[in-house]
Scaffold this motif. Structure first.
Motif, PDB file in Angstrom:
ATOM      1  N   PRO A 101       0.803  -1.239   0.000  1.00 20.59           N
ATOM      2  CA  PRO A 101       0.000   0.000   0.000  1.00 20.59           C
ATOM      3  C   PRO A 101       0.831   1.282   0.000  1.00 20.59           C
ATOM      4  O   PRO A 101       0.456   2.252  -0.661  1.00 20.59           O
ATOM      5  CB  PRO A 101      -0.852  -0.105   1.262  1.00 20.59           C
ATOM      6  N   LEU A 102       1.967   1.302   0.693  1.00 20.84           N
ATOM      7  CA  LEU A 102       2.746   2.540   0.733  1.00 20.84           C
ATOM      8  C   LEU A 102       3.582   2.762  -0.526  1.00 20.84           C
ATOM      9  O   LEU A 102       3.977   3.885  -0.810  1.00 20.84           O
ATOM     10  CB  LEU A 102       3.645   2.583   1.973  1.00 20.84           C
ATOM     11  N   GLN A 103       3.858   1.703  -1.263  1.00 21.75           N
ATOM     12  CA  GLN A 103       4.584   1.878  -2.521  1.00 21.75           C
ATOM     13  C   GLN A 103       3.612   2.214  -3.646  1.00 21.75           C
ATOM     14  O   GLN A 103       3.826   3.153  -4.395  1.00 21.75           O
ATOM     15  CB  GLN A 103       5.367   0.612  -2.900  1.00 21.75           C
ATOM     16  N   GLY A 104       2.561   1.459  -3.751  1.00 19.80           N
ATOM     17  CA  GLY A 104       1.561   1.714  -4.775  1.00 19.80           C
ATOM     18  C   GLY A 104       2.067   1.474  -6.183  1.00 19.80           C
ATOM     19  O   GLY A 104       3.242   1.181  -6.421  1.00 19.80           O
ATOM     20  N   ASP A 105       1.174   1.602  -7.122  1.00 19.42           N
ATOM     21  CA  ASP A 105       1.481   1.343  -8.525  1.00 19.42           C
ATOM     22  C   ASP A 105       2.446   2.386  -9.091  1.00 19.42           C
ATOM     23  O   ASP A 105       3.347   2.048  -9.863  1.00 19.42           O
ATOM     24  CB  ASP A 105       0.185   1.305  -9.343  1.00 19.42           C
ATOM     25  N   PHE A 106       2.263   3.654  -8.702  1.00 15.93           N
ATOM     26  CA  PHE A 106       3.113   4.707  -9.252  1.00 15.93           C
ATOM     27  C   PHE A 106       4.592   4.473  -8.939  1.00 15.93           C
ATOM     28  O   PHE A 106       5.431   4.450  -9.838  1.00 15.93           O
ATOM     29  CB  PHE A 106       2.683   6.090  -8.738  1.00 15.93           C
ATOM     30  N   LEU A 107       4.933   4.319  -7.648  1.00 14.68           N
ATOM     31  CA  LEU A 107       6.336   4.105  -7.293  1.00 14.68           C
ATOM     32  C   LEU A 107       6.863   2.792  -7.847  1.00 14.68           C
ATOM     33  O   LEU A 107       8.023   2.704  -8.260  1.00 14.68           O
ATOM     34  CB  LEU A 107       6.539   4.137  -5.777  1.00 14.68           C
ATOM     35  N   SER A 108       6.003   1.789  -7.873  1.00 17.07           N
ATOM     36  CA  SER A 108       6.410   0.488  -8.404  1.00 17.07           C
ATOM     37  C   SER A 108       6.886   0.591  -9.847  1.00 17.07           C
ATOM     38  O   SER A 108       7.882  -0.018 -10.239  1.00 17.07           O
ATOM     39  CB  SER A 108       5.244  -0.495  -8.295  1.00 17.07           C
ATOM     40  N   ARG A 109       6.187   1.362 -10.640  1.00 12.03           N
ATOM     41  CA  ARG A 109       6.569   1.538 -12.051  1.00 12.03           C
ATOM     42  C   ARG A 109       7.666   2.588 -12.221  1.00 12.03           C
ATOM     43  O   ARG A 109       8.580   2.415 -13.015  1.00 12.03           O
ATOM     44  CB  ARG A 109       5.353   1.927 -12.870  1.00 12.03           C
ATOM     45  N   ALA A 110       7.559   3.676 -11.487  1.00 12.32           N
ATOM     46  CA  ALA A 110       8.462   4.811 -11.682  1.00 12.32           C
ATOM     47  C   ALA A 110       9.886   4.536 -11.214  1.00 12.32           C
ATOM     48  O   ALA A 110      10.821   5.168 -11.691  1.00 12.32           O
ATOM     49  CB  ALA A 110       7.907   6.044 -10.972  1.00 12.32           C
ATOM     50  N   LYS A 111      10.088   3.586 -10.297  1.00 10.95           N
ATOM     51  CA  LYS A 111      11.431   3.317  -9.774  1.00 10.95           C
ATOM     52  C   LYS A 111      12.303   2.525 -10.736  1.00 10.95           C
ATOM     53  O   LYS A 111      13.500   2.355 -10.499  1.00 10.95           O
ATOM     54  CB  LYS A 111      11.345   2.594  -8.436  1.00 10.95           C
ATOM     55  N   ASN A 112      11.741   2.067 -11.823  1.00 15.13           N
ATOM     56  CA  ASN A 112      12.456   1.216 -12.774  1.00 15.13           C
ATOM     57  C   ASN A 112      13.240   2.058 -13.780  1.00 15.13           C
ATOM     58  O   ASN A 112      12.673   2.587 -14.730  1.00 15.13           O
ATOM     59  CB  ASN A 112      11.474   0.292 -13.488  1.00 15.13           C
ATOM     60  N   ARG A 113      14.548   2.144 -13.606  1.00 11.20           N
ATOM     61  CA  ARG A 113      15.367   2.946 -14.522  1.00 11.20           C
ATOM     62  C   ARG A 113      15.529   2.301 -15.887  1.00 11.20           C
ATOM     63  O   ARG A 113      15.943   2.946 -16.843  1.00 11.20           O
ATOM     64  CB  ARG A 113      16.733   3.246 -13.907  1.00 11.20           C
ATOM     65  N   PHE A 114      15.183   1.031 -16.002  1.00 15.74           N
ATOM     66  CA  PHE A 114      15.317   0.326 -17.272  1.00 15.74           C
ATOM     67  C   PHE A 114      14.050   0.424 -18.116  1.00 15.74           C
ATOM     68  O   PHE A 114      14.037   0.039 -19.275  1.00 15.74           O
ATOM     69  CB  PHE A 114      15.695  -1.136 -17.009  1.00 15.74           C
ATOM     70  N   ASN A 115      12.990   0.928 -17.522  1.00 19.67           N
ATOM     71  CA  ASN A 115      11.726   1.172 -18.219  1.00 19.67           C
ATOM     72  C   ASN A 115      11.122   2.445 -17.616  1.00 19.67           C
ATOM     73  O   ASN A 115      10.093   2.392 -16.948  1.00 19.67           O
ATOM     74  CB  ASN A 115      10.777  -0.022 -18.061  1.00 19.67           C
ATOM     75  N   PRO A 116      11.782   3.587 -17.850  1.00 23.40           N
ATOM     76  CA  PRO A 116      11.404   4.817 -17.135  1.00 23.40           C
ATOM     77  C   PRO A 116      10.026   5.349 -17.531  1.00 23.40           C
ATOM     78  O   PRO A 116       9.572   5.148 -18.652  1.00 23.40           O
ATOM     79  CB  PRO A 116      12.504   5.797 -17.537  1.00 23.40           C
ATOM     80  N   GLN A 117       9.415   6.015 -16.561  1.00 22.59           N
ATOM     81  CA  GLN A 117       8.158   6.708 -16.798  1.00 22.59           C
ATOM     82  C   GLN A 117       8.502   8.107 -17.304  1.00 22.59           C
ATOM     83  O   GLN A 117       9.340   8.785 -16.693  1.00 22.59           O
ATOM     84  CB  GLN A 117       7.342   6.806 -15.502  1.00 22.59           C
ATOM     85  N   PRO A 118       7.899   8.547 -18.385  1.00 17.48           N
ATOM     86  CA  PRO A 118       8.219   9.876 -18.915  1.00 17.48           C
ATOM     87  C   PRO A 118       8.015  10.972 -17.864  1.00 17.48           C
ATOM     88  O   PRO A 118       6.986  11.029 -17.195  1.00 17.48           O
ATOM     89  CB  PRO A 118       7.231  10.038 -20.075  1.00 17.48           C
ATOM     90  N   GLY A 119       9.027  11.803 -17.710  1.00 15.98           N
ATOM     91  CA  GLY A 119       8.944  12.941 -16.810  1.00 15.98           C
ATOM     92  C   GLY A 119       9.143  12.629 -15.337  1.00 15.98           C
ATOM     93  O   GLY A 119       9.024  13.518 -14.503  1.00 15.98           O
ATOM     94  N   VAL A 120       9.439  11.380 -15.019  1.00 18.83           N
ATOM     95  CA  VAL A 120       9.606  10.997 -13.617  1.00 18.83           C
ATOM     96  C   VAL A 120      11.032  10.473 -13.426  1.00 18.83           C
ATOM     97  O   VAL A 120      11.394   9.445 -13.994  1.00 18.83           O
ATOM     98  CB  VAL A 120       8.603   9.888 -13.204  1.00 18.83           C
ATOM     99  N   PRO A 121      11.847  11.164 -12.643  1.00 19.89           N
ATOM    100  CA  PRO A 121      13.200  10.658 -12.380  1.00 19.89           C
ATOM    101  C   PRO A 121      13.133   9.353 -11.573  1.00 19.89           C
ATOM    102  O   PRO A 121      12.623   9.344 -10.447  1.00 19.89           O
ATOM    103  CB  PRO A 121      13.862  11.766 -11.558  1.00 19.89           C
ATOM    104  N   TRP A 122      13.629   8.275 -12.159  1.00 14.95           N
ATOM    105  CA  TRP A 122      13.550   6.956 -11.517  1.00 14.95           C
ATOM    106  C   TRP A 122      14.208   6.958 -10.142  1.00 14.95           C
ATOM    107  O   TRP A 122      13.731   6.308  -9.215  1.00 14.95           O
ATOM    108  CB  TRP A 122      14.171   5.871 -12.405  1.00 14.95           C
ATOM    109  N   TYR A 123      15.304   7.702  -9.996  1.00 17.20           N
ATOM    110  CA  TYR A 123      16.043   7.696  -8.736  1.00 17.20           C
ATOM    111  C   TYR A 123      15.237   8.355  -7.612  1.00 17.20           C
ATOM    112  O   TYR A 123      15.410   8.006  -6.446  1.00 17.20           O
ATOM    113  CB  TYR A 123      17.416   8.362  -8.898  1.00 17.20           C
ATOM    114  N   GLN A 124      14.368   9.295  -7.958  1.00 20.43           N
ATOM    115  CA  GLN A 124      13.508   9.885  -6.922  1.00 20.43           C
ATOM    116  C   GLN A 124      12.461   8.874  -6.463  1.00 20.43           C
ATOM    117  O   GLN A 124      12.171   8.769  -5.270  1.00 20.43           O
ATOM    118  CB  GLN A 124      12.832  11.144  -7.435  1.00 20.43           C
ATOM    119  N   ALA A 125      11.901   8.136  -7.411  1.00 18.89           N
ATOM    120  CA  ALA A 125      10.897   7.130  -7.061  1.00 18.89           C
ATOM    121  C   ALA A 125      11.525   5.993  -6.256  1.00 18.89           C
ATOM    122  O   ALA A 125      10.978   5.578  -5.222  1.00 18.89           O
ATOM    123  CB  ALA A 125      10.229   6.591  -8.321  1.00 18.89           C
TER     124      ALA A 125
END
Length: 134
Positions: free
Chosen positions: A44-68
């Motif tokens: 629950p505290l990670q959620g879908d957003f952080l789960s996807r955004a933390k992946n530097r090998f499949n980055p989310q546009p506009g979201v720095p993976w290292y911040q996630a």
């Protein structure tokens, strides 16, 4: 009320009642508390957003993976620190969790191995905490 709100409320309560006030009498009890904290922080505290955004090998546009990834591992580290009362165990969790999750995102390990490694870390933290607090 959403799961993240409830989890944050529980951690806020826990933070106002330091770990040394709790009588965690055994390594197994501490391990169980760390596992519960891990599940709350990893789902629950990670959620879908952080789960996807933390992946530097499949980055989310506009979201720095290292911040996630940083946000996620800080949550995990905070949980370990709150439960054990030992800040440097939280720091070890931060480092280990970041390496494990990044390795999973790279595709070098799968979900099951990722979770086994996280559980192994919690077992090690429980043993260290009991030895330090004894």
């Amino acid at each position: 009320m959403s799961a993240p709100v409830v989890a944050v409320a529980i951690f806020a309560f826990w933070l106002s009642h330091p770990a040394d006030h709790y009588a965690i009498g055994s390594t197994l009890q501490l391990f169980a508390a760390l596992l519960i904290g891990h599940v709350v922080a990893d789902y629950p505290l990670q959620g879908d957003f952080l789960s996807r955004a933390k992946n530097r090998f499949n980055p989310q546009p506009g979201v720095p993976w290292y911040q996630a990834l940083g946000a996620h591992v800080l949550i995990q580290a905070g949980v370990v620190w709150l439960i054990t009362g030992i800040w440097w165990l939280g720091a070890l969790e931060l480092l280990c969790h970041a390496v494990i999750d990044d390795t999973k995102c790279r595709g070098a390990i799968g979900f099951d191995t990722d979770q086994i490694l996280h559980v192994l870390c919690k077992a090690i933290w429980a043993c260290i905490a009991i030895a330090v607090l004894a």
